[in-house]
Design an enzyme around this catalytic site. Structure first.
Site: not given
Length: 697
Positions: A76-77
């Site tokens: 996600e990051d």
């Protein structure tokens, strides 16, 4: 933050066969991928996955789970992908990371929709491998520990509320009480800061005033048990601040009125010693009736086992005591995770966590985000009771559960077919609430459907979701039946006959799924007659003016066989009964409103499509409303109800609306078979000396 070698050494201590090189590579990978990213606290972002991995080592989980914890935020990051993780760390880790990965925020969706979609995907992933849940709980716990660094108070409140409503109950349901208590405490501090400060302050005051009283009581308990020849460990603590606040709110009492602030735990060597210790304590101190619970012979749904009792110590001081073996204590505090110390075969839904199957059913049955959140919260909250089938099968349900909840807990099909219940051998209403130890036999019929009214008393998420799903399916079926009858009318106005191919072509032109979908769209007024005609026979409406009001055929549409409340509603304003001439008002995505032709409110239906309806050859019962003016004297109501009973009419509602001595005016709803039945009753009432006037409303 754990250093790389410290984390690897922790894993090797309990799993010497672990792949040290793979663990090192995962640690380096997460540090490199997160790079210079910072958390709200100012710490490097990679400190978070490292700490989550550290929590997993405390539970002695396998290396795949540790690596998943290290990588759970990379997709996600950072620029990492699931394919890359699968190539570097294997398909099992990739699958787990994919299940745990936080979902990107969808700003265009409402908060409930975001939460529901998050929850939906999370529960599905969790059902496939419960290690997803263990990592997610550790992830949430560490985020809660650093929640105070987030400056936005609204965001802090949202995260705390989600933790209290979803993650703390999930931790409880898999037996991870340490995680549950800490999550509740940290969320409580954010959600109720004044209550948190007050209770923790009072606990500190008690601590300073009473000095070492907890230690003194623990010593007295241990001494009493030692004299009886038992080798035990005894520890004492004040009750959890959130637990105290919850009890204050639930029972509407003040802090001073809660007398069992202190709790003690006794750990023994065997189950036999647990029961022996219980007997010793009950002889040494007075037991408080109604407070004893045996979770050893009947464990909780999450596997929790312990004996609970409450005693009166010196000076009328109350104390809770929990008695369990050391093995039970390990399993109780860390639940599912503790099983990994004994079996490394993977965590999947089994008898201990069968409630996961209910959650998956709820996901399938929920109609919208609000329903999903509501049903899931109902399914994972605590406070359980135990009930049995006549053959002895045990089912755990929330407090307040009814016979209908029990039926759905046994099987969804049994819930759908339920028409009655025997509780401990006695016939009881389906809405009857169950008590601990009840034996419940469900009486079923093949010719029944779930009732919408059940939603007024069921408490389990599984029952609520199943009922709503069944009712929606029945509604759709009956709306489609009405649509099919309207379709026949529409086809009758076309200049030529059509066949199955024309209908299939119309379904494609209207971008619908199938013929049933077409009938539902017609019945729910999502399509106009013009749209249907044009789809069936392109060009057939070319000569019609845009404001053309088509006249229905002379044959009225029969509602025979349809259920009031499903495809149509009997209007409350005029209470039509079989025998009345009726019309229907049809509006988009609403049930057809059925009115008596003489109803005064029909003038408000100018925006609706009017349908000429009939009851059909075989009428079904309905509710007629009467206004009665009765003489106010003893026995009047008894005489009136005898008239109802003599005419085989059931009273569904009776209200006094006005009192003018010596008269009382009542409105009565009667279940009657048809207009003739209702008319006979009105005639009998008017002939009675107890009745001054009777008329149909």
């Amino acid at each position: 933050m754990l250093r790389q070698y410290e984390l690897v050494e922790r894993v090797l201590e309990y799993a010497p066969q672990a792949d040290e090189a793979l663990l090192n590579r995962a640690y380096v990978y997460t540090v490199q991928k997160h790079g210079s990213q910072k958390r709200a606290s100012g710490d490097p972002y990679f400190s978070h996955p490292v700490e989550v991995a550290g929590l997993m080592t405390e539970l002695k989980l396998d290396q795949q789970t540790i690596i998943t914890a290290l990588l759970h935020d990379t997709v996600e990051d950072t620029l990492a992908t699931i394919d890359e993780i699968e190539r570097l760390f294997g398909p099992e880790v990739a699958r787990l990371v994919d299940g745990v990965t936080k979902l990107s925020k969808i700003e265009s969706m409402g908060e409930n929709e975001r939460a529901a979609e998050n929850l939906r995907k999370f529960l599905l992933a969790m059902s496939e491998d419960l290690r997803v849940l263990l990592v997610k709980l550790a992830d949430r716990l560490h985020n809660m520990r650093t929640l105070h660094f987030i400056k936005n108070p609204g965001k802090r409140m949202r995260i705390a509320r989600e933790t209290m409503d979803i993650f703390a109950p999930l931790a409880e349901r898999v037996g991870m009480y340490e995680y549950m208590r800490e999550m509740q405490l940290l969320a409580f501090e954010q959600l109720e800061p004044e209550a948190y400060a007050t209770i923790t302050g009072r606990l500190a005051q008690i601590r300073s005033e009473e000095g070492g009283q907890v230690d003194a009581i623990a010593f007295a308990i241990k001494q009493a048990l030692s004299e009886a020849g038992l080798s035990v460990e005894v520890s004492g603590r004040e009750k959890h601040p959130y637990s105290i606040w919850h009890k204050m709110s639930e029972r509407h009492v003040t802090f001073e009125q809660i007398t069992d602030i202190m709790a003690f735990r006794v750990l023994t060597d065997s189950v036999e010693d647990c029961y022996k210790a219980l007997g010793v304590l009950h002889q040494a101190w007075q037991m408080i009736p109604g407070r004893f619970k045996d979770y050893i012979s009947t464990p909780k749904s999450n596997g929790y086992q312990s004996l609970h009792t409450a005693l009166i110590f010196q000076r009328s001081m109350r104390m809770e005591v929990q008695i369990r073996t050391r093995d039970m204590h390990q399993l109780n505090e860390f639940g599912l995770a503790a099983h990994w110390a004994y079996k490394q075969g993977g965590l999947r839904p089994d008898g201990q966590v069968g409630w996961l199957r209910d959650l998956i059913e709820i996901i399938d049955a929920s109609h919208d985000p609000e329903e999903l959140l509501e049903h899931t919260k109902l399914a994972i909250y605590q406070d359980r009771i135990f009930a049995f089938t006549p053959k002895g099968a045990l089912f755990q349900l929330p407090k307040g559960a009814t016979a209908v909840d029990f039926a759905y807990a046994v099987h969804t099909n049994l819930g759908h077919a339920a028409v009655g219940a025997k509780i401990n051998g006695r016939h009881m209403p389906l809405r009857s609430q169950l008590a601990n130890g009840d034996v419940v036999e469900i009486i079923k019929s093949e010719h029944t459907d779930p009732q919408l009214s059940w939603l007024g008393f069921v408490v389990t998420g599984k029952a609520r979701a199943a009922i709503r799903r069944a009712v929606r399916a029945k509604e759709r079926q009956e709306v489609a039946t009405i649509g099919s009858k309207l379709f026949d009318e529409i086809v009758g106005r076309l200049p030529q006959r059509i066949g199955k191919k024309a209908i299939a072509a119309a379904v494609r032109r209207l971008e619908l799924r199938d013929e049933e979908d077409l009938m539902f769209a017609i019945g729910s007024a999502r399509l106009t007659d013009r749209q249907v005609m044009e789809a069936l026979l392109p060009g057939s409406t070319a000569q019609l003016p845009d404001d053309e009001q088509w006249t229905r055929t002379e044959r009225a549409i029969s509602i025979r066989g349809l259920t009031p409340g499903m495809g149509f509603e009997l209007a409350d304003c005029c209470h039509p009964v079989p025998g009345d001439r009726i019309v229907g008002l049809r509006r988009p995505d609403q049930k057809v409103e059925v009115h008596n032709i003489n109803c005064l409110t029909l003038a408000n239906g100018v925006d609706a499509d009017w349908l000429d309806l009939s009851w059909g050859e075989r009428t079904t019962g309905a509710v007629g409303r009467l206004r009665l003016v009765l003489y106010n004297r003893p026995g009047t109501l008894a005489e009136v109800t005898q008239i109802f009973a003599g005419n085989r009419a059931n009273v569904s509602a009776l209200n006094m609306v006005q009192r003018d001595e010596p008269f009382g005016t009542y409105e009565v709803d009667l279940e009657v078979s048809d207009l003739a039945h209702l008319t006979r009753i009105v005639g009998a009432l008017r002939a009675s000396e107890a009745v001054a006037d009777a008329e149909r409303l």
